[in-house]
Design a protein around this motif. Structure first.
Motif, PDB file in Angstrom:
ATOM      1  N   GLU A  27      27.001 -14.766 -10.884  1.00  0.00           N
ATOM      2  CA  GLU A  27      28.114 -15.901 -10.585  1.00  0.00           C
ATOM      3  C   GLU A  27      27.442 -15.680 -12.593  1.00  0.00           C
ATOM      4  N   ASN A  31      30.107 -16.162 -16.454  1.00  0.00           N
ATOM      5  CA  ASN A  31      30.126 -17.443 -16.823  1.00  0.00           C
ATOM      6  C   ASN A  31      29.274 -16.678 -18.383  1.00  0.00           C
ATOM      7  N   SER A  81      32.663 -10.307 -12.611  1.00  0.00           N
ATOM      8  CA  SER A  81      33.076 -10.641 -12.403  1.00  0.00           C
ATOM      9  C   SER A  81      34.096 -10.215 -11.383  1.00  0.00           C
TER      10      SER A  81
END
Length: 98
Positions: A27, A31, A81
């Motif tokens: 995660e 980003n 992702s």
């Protein structure tokens, strides 16, 4: 062969087993705010990602152009992702009526 694959993936859950630490790392890597580009003395551009535990940066790739460096970051973000999406398990993409 397909049925055998179906049997083995459905009996084992069919989902990759990813621990919470790895998932949190993915995660973070997915980003874009955690990435930056620096210019090196030789004129190349280096992509770097921040360490979530402290204020250090880790180099990832080197590219000749700014566009190449940003493209490399976008590729990394897309990669992580997709890995995160895969942890959610299979999704229905089409159903058939009788």
């Amino acid at each position: 062969m397909t049925y055998l694959y179906y049997q083995t993936t459905t009996t084992t859950g069919g989902q990759p087993k990813v621990n919470d630490k790895t998932k949190a790392e993915w995660e973070h890597l997915a980003n874009k705010e955690n990435w930056r580009i620096t210019q090196l003395p030789n004129g190349y551009y280096q992509t770097e990602v921040s360490n979530p535990n402290n204020d250090t940066w880790h180099d990832v790739t080197r590219r000749e152009t700014m566009e190449g460096a940003e493209s490399a970051i976008d590729g990394s973000i897309d990669h992580f992702s997709k890995k995160l999406e895969a942890t959610k398990g299979p999704k229905v993409v089409k159903t058939f009526n009788k």
